[in-house]
Design a protein around this motif. Structure first.
Motif, mmCIF file in Angstrom:
data_model
loop_
_atom_site.group_PDB
_atom_site.id
_atom_site.type_symbol
_atom_site.label_atom_id
_atom_site.label_comp_id
_atom_site.label_asym_id
_atom_site.label_seq_id
_atom_site.Cartn_x
_atom_site.Cartn_y
_atom_site.Cartn_z
ATOM 1 N N ALA A 1 7.798 -8.811 3.754
ATOM 2 C CA ALA A 1 8.642 -7.913 2.964
ATOM 3 C C ALA A 1 9.411 -6.913 3.816
ATOM 4 O O ALA A 1 10.167 -6.104 3.285
ATOM 5 C CB ALA A 1 7.775 -7.157 1.939
ATOM 6 N N LEU A 2 9.231 -6.954 5.140
ATOM 7 C CA LEU A 2 9.932 -5.993 5.994
ATOM 8 C C LEU A 2 11.442 -6.194 5.905
ATOM 9 O O LEU A 2 11.915 -7.329 5.817
ATOM 10 C CB LEU A 2 9.503 -6.174 7.460
ATOM 11 C CG LEU A 2 8.156 -5.594 7.875
ATOM 12 C CD1 LEU A 2 7.870 -5.962 9.324
ATOM 13 C CD2 LEU A 2 8.142 -4.081 7.713
ATOM 14 N N PRO B 1 0.835 -1.192 0.000
ATOM 15 C CA PRO B 1 0.000 0.000 0.000
ATOM 16 C C PRO B 1 0.867 1.237 0.000
ATOM 17 O O PRO B 1 2.057 1.185 0.292
ATOM 18 C CB PRO B 1 -0.775 -0.129 1.317
ATOM 19 C CG PRO B 1 0.087 -0.966 2.192
ATOM 20 C CD PRO B 1 0.787 -1.907 1.268
ATOM 21 N N GLU B 2 0.271 2.349 -0.341
ATOM 22 C CA GLU B 2 1.010 3.597 -0.354
ATOM 23 C C GLU B 2 1.617 3.858 1.018
ATOM 24 O O GLU B 2 0.963 3.772 2.044
ATOM 25 C CB GLU B 2 0.060 4.741 -0.700
ATOM 26 C CG GLU B 2 0.763 6.084 -0.791
ATOM 27 C CD GLU B 2 -0.217 7.184 -1.097
ATOM 28 O OE1 GLU B 2 0.196 8.344 -1.124
ATOM 29 O OE2 GLU B 2 -1.397 6.863 -1.299
ATOM 30 N N ALA B 3 2.920 4.144 1.036
ATOM 31 C CA ALA B 3 3.612 4.349 2.299
ATOM 32 C C ALA B 3 3.162 5.652 2.937
ATOM 33 O O ALA B 3 2.946 6.643 2.265
ATOM 34 C CB ALA B 3 5.127 4.369 2.071
ATOM 35 N N MET B 4 2.999 5.611 4.250
ATOM 36 C CA MET B 4 2.661 6.819 4.995
ATOM 37 C C MET B 4 3.530 6.850 6.240
ATOM 38 O O MET B 4 3.984 5.819 6.713
ATOM 39 C CB MET B 4 1.178 6.854 5.343
ATOM 40 C CG MET B 4 0.713 5.728 6.224
ATOM 41 S SD MET B 4 -1.027 5.895 6.664
ATOM 42 C CE MET B 4 -1.810 5.632 5.092
ATOM 43 N N THR C 1 1.527 -2.660 8.086
ATOM 44 C CA THR C 1 1.027 -2.677 6.706
ATOM 45 C C THR C 1 1.423 -1.435 5.922
ATOM 46 O O THR C 1 1.431 -1.459 4.691
ATOM 47 C CB THR C 1 -0.510 -2.815 6.680
ATOM 48 O OG1 THR C 1 -1.107 -1.666 7.303
ATOM 49 C CG2 THR C 1 -0.954 -4.068 7.406
ATOM 50 N N THR C 2 1.733 -0.339 6.609
ATOM 51 C CA THR C 2 2.090 0.901 5.919
ATOM 52 C C THR C 2 3.590 1.181 5.972
ATOM 53 O O THR C 2 4.016 2.254 5.582
ATOM 54 C CB THR C 2 1.337 2.097 6.527
ATOM 55 O OG1 THR C 2 1.602 2.172 7.933
ATOM 56 C CG2 THR C 2 -0.162 1.966 6.311
ATOM 57 N N THR C 3 4.369 0.218 6.453
ATOM 58 C CA THR C 3 5.823 0.392 6.483
ATOM 59 C C THR C 3 6.396 0.099 5.109
ATOM 60 O O THR C 3 6.104 -0.951 4.532
ATOM 61 C CB THR C 3 6.457 -0.554 7.523
ATOM 62 O OG1 THR C 3 5.953 -0.223 8.804
ATOM 63 C CG2 THR C 3 7.973 -0.404 7.537
ATOM 64 N N PRO C 4 7.213 0.988 4.559
ATOM 65 C CA PRO C 4 7.816 0.722 3.252
ATOM 66 C C PRO C 4 8.675 -0.532 3.304
ATOM 67 O O PRO C 4 9.285 -0.846 4.332
ATOM 68 C CB PRO C 4 8.675 1.968 2.990
ATOM 69 C CG PRO C 4 8.109 3.018 3.886
ATOM 70 C CD PRO C 4 7.591 2.302 5.088
ATOM 71 N N LEU D 1 9.022 -2.027 16.228
ATOM 72 C CA LEU D 1 8.441 -1.845 14.909
ATOM 73 C C LEU D 1 7.501 -0.647 14.935
ATOM 74 O O LEU D 1 7.023 -0.249 15.989
ATOM 75 C CB LEU D 1 7.695 -3.116 14.518
ATOM 76 C CG LEU D 1 8.574 -4.353 14.254
ATOM 77 C CD1 LEU D 1 7.708 -5.581 14.124
ATOM 78 C CD2 LEU D 1 9.437 -4.169 13.027
ATOM 79 N N PRO D 2 7.227 -0.073 13.757
ATOM 80 C CA PRO D 2 6.411 1.153 13.712
ATOM 81 C C PRO D 2 5.002 0.950 14.264
ATOM 82 O O PRO D 2 4.419 -0.122 14.167
ATOM 83 C CB PRO D 2 6.373 1.481 12.209
ATOM 84 C CG PRO D 2 7.546 0.775 11.630
ATOM 85 C CD PRO D 2 7.721 -0.463 12.443
ATOM 86 N N VAL D 3 4.461 2.027 14.830
ATOM 87 C CA VAL D 3 3.073 2.059 15.303
ATOM 88 C C VAL D 3 2.408 3.282 14.680
ATOM 89 O O VAL D 3 2.900 4.404 14.821
ATOM 90 C CB VAL D 3 2.997 2.142 16.839
ATOM 91 C CG1 VAL D 3 1.541 2.242 17.283
ATOM 92 C CG2 VAL D 3 3.671 0.939 17.485
#
Length: 589
Positions: free
Chosen positions: A124-125, A5-8, A336-339, A17-19
């Motif tokens: 894919a992380l 998905p588009e990265a934000m 899910t939004t992590t590049p 990990l990101p939150v």
């Protein structure tokens, strides 16, 4: 391949990990609802309509009381009102059921899409990001957090459909009946607001800490399972038991704190409920006393308020579940939004060459493992990397593969790159599934050709069902050598441009060394290759050899040239020659 998905932007800490924050979470959920928004409007319309029908029973009860008080009620009046109440109850129940079913379908559909994205992004992380945070954090998000969001469905859907609509429609009914009753009820709303403000200030942080404790517990359990052989070998069972128990008690303590917050919130809601009933009762008494209202109207108002109290308490109390689910949802969306790639990771050369320029790298707060590495690997060239243990060989391979981004410098490599290490995993499924994992379009002929090329075809003769033999945990067990042969055959089916073999045949032992070396040669043939050599015989077969020491390249050249030069490689070669009869090999990381 799964499309990201588009990265934000997401909030990310150094060790976790990101939150995603609240705004990002709402934005992503709204994006996931694309294609279902017409059904969402239908949910709103049907919910309001069905709850509006629920206003009929309190209204007709008020009418009946006024007629009885005036002496105009008869049997027909009672029967009519009974029929109206029964019909309205059936219609309202049907509308509420339809609303709930449609809302549940929407919720589960969007959640299914979110799950798919979570799995795709988790795989894919960047590996360095997962390692820095700990695999327990990722496992917790894909298990505990997904479960929390899914389990919230029954309560949340009920609260956000029938309950929310009941509050809205009942308040409108109070205003339409006689505005003083609505005003009396609204006077108490600040008590609800203060309770909600307290909870929103306290609850989210408590649930975030609880989820973090769950991640820590998961990490300790995973480490104990993965290091089972080490735990047994060093007698660390009791120590690991205490470590897991400590992490589990941490979860228990934070869970008790969360339940305490829940109980305190419930007490505040009970106080607001008592005040609501008292104010409306007093208002009704005063209005009737002054002739501004009737007993029937007051009764209708009380019934509407009683109808309101339950939904309001449920709606506010469900914020407890919503906050817990939202904390989990933000952690899921953080993944899910992590590049999938980050600045500083390898770029693509557009050909099959590899170029490194002044590359440096270190792990966390440790010393530099790579220091000023400049290296070119031309198209089709096979380069071996050798050196003592700790020289930086495996780290160099990881940086080139994109597993770790360099601290400084640049790395470019071919777009299609495949890596095989000495730790090869056998996935639960058939041999065919394991071979075609990254090449699902491979046909029977291509599979057998890959097995033949790597010397693995004989494995099928030893398996009861050939390619359809189930392997993995609890099924047929492959030997270390067979596992590595399967990995080499899998690589041929992928057909990469760059092959990185990081001691890929180290675990097989000397008995199968020659067989696996031939398989490795087949995997490298016609491709650019980087070999982290476990045996110097592998290095000698390569076009060029790079010798590393303390994170730097100290020698480079052909096998014959380096032996003739009498430097570090020549010493390694001489030592290896003397020890190979005993199974010795060059140092490995």
């Amino acid at each position: 391949m799964t499309t990201a998905p588009e990265a934000m932007p997401v909030s990310v800490t150094e060790s976790r990990l990101p939150v995603a924050n609240g705004r990002q979470t709402v934005r992503e959920v709204w994006r996931l609802s694309r294609g279902h928004r017409a059904r969402l409007v239908t949910v709103v319309v049907s919910g309001i309509a069905s709850t509006a029908v629920n206003l009929i029973p309190p209204a007709v009860v008020g009418v009946l009381i006024d007629r009885v008080h005036a002496g105009t009620a008869d049997l027909g009046t009672v029967l009519t009102i009974t029929v109206v109440m029964g019909v309205s109850a059936v219609v309202a129940a049907g509308g509420t059921a339809a609303t709930t079913v449609l809302a549940t379908w929407l919720y589960q559909t969007i959640l299914a899409r979110l799950r798919e994205q979570l799995v795709g992004r988790a795989l894919a992380l960047p590996q360095h990001l997962v390692e820095r945070a700990g695999t327990g954090d990722l496992i917790s998000r894909t298990s505990d957090d997904v479960t929390a969001v899914a389990d919230a469905a029954p309560t949340v859907i009920g609260a956000l459909t029938a309950t929310a609509f009941t509050v809205i429609v009942s308040l409108a009914g109070l205003v339409a009946l006689e505005w003083p009753y609505a005003a009396a009820f609204l006077i108490v709303l600040p008590v609800y607001a203060m309770a909600m403000r307290w909870y929103l200030r306290t609850g989210p942080q408590v649930y975030r800490v609880e989820r973090a404790a769950m991640s820590k517990r998961a990490q300790q359990i995973v480490e104990s399972q993965r290091g089972y052989a080490t735990v047994l070998g060093f007698g660390l069972g009791e120590q690991r038991h205490h470590t897991v128990m400590k992490a589990s008690w941490g979860v228990a303590i934070h869970t008790l704190r969360a339940r305490t917050v829940q109980s305190m919130f419930n007490a505040r809601l009970n106080l607001a409920e008592c005040l609501s009933l008292a104010t409306v009762l007093i208002t009704g008494f005063l209005l009737i006393h002054h002739g501004s209202s009737t007993v029937g109207a007051a009764t209708t108002a009380m019934l509407l308020v009683l109808r309101l109290l339950g939904p309001i308490n449920q709606l506010l109390f469900v914020f407890d579940i919503i906050q817990s689910a939202a904390a989990s949802l933000s952690r899921i969306i953080g993944i899910t939004t992590t590049p999938g790639t980050e600045a500083g990771e390898p770029g693509m050369t557009g050909d099959t060459t590899v170029r490194l320029r002044e590359v440096a790298f270190h792990y966390e707060d440790g010393p530099r493992v790579l220091d000023g590495i400049t290296l070119d690997i031309t198209a089709g060239e096979h380069v071996a990397v050798v050196g003592a243990s700790g020289a930086g060989k495996t780290t160099l391979a990881a940086v080139i593969a994109g597993i770790h981004p360099p601290d400084t410098g640049t790395v470019t490599r071919p777009a299609r790159t495949a890596v095989i290490t000495q730790e090869v995993h056998v996935f639960a499924g058939t041999i065919r599934d394991n071979l075609t994992l990254a090449a699902p379009e491979a046909n029977e002929r291509e599979i057998h050709a890959a097995l033949e090329a790597t010397g693995a075809a004989a494995i099928l003769d030893l398996l009861p069902d050939g390619l359809d033999t189930l392997v993995g945990s609890g099924e047929h067990q492959l030997t270390d050598a067979q596992t590595q042969q399967v990995a080499l055959a899998r690589l041929l089916l992928v057909d990469p441009e760059l092959v990185i073999l990081d001691e890929a045949t180290a675990e097989a032992g000397s008995t199968h060394a020659a067989l696996l070396d031939r398989g490795a040669e087949a995997a490298l043939r016609g491709r650019t290759g980087l070999v982290i050599a476990h045996r110097l015989s592998q290095a000698a077969a390569c076009d060029r050899i790079v010798v590393m020491e303390h994170g730097r390249i100290i020698e480079t050249g052909t096998h014959d040239g380096l032996v003739a030069a009498g430097g570090v490689y020549a010493g390694l070669w001489a030592t290896w020659r003397k020890g190979k009869s005993l199974g010795g090999a060059c140092g490995s990381e």
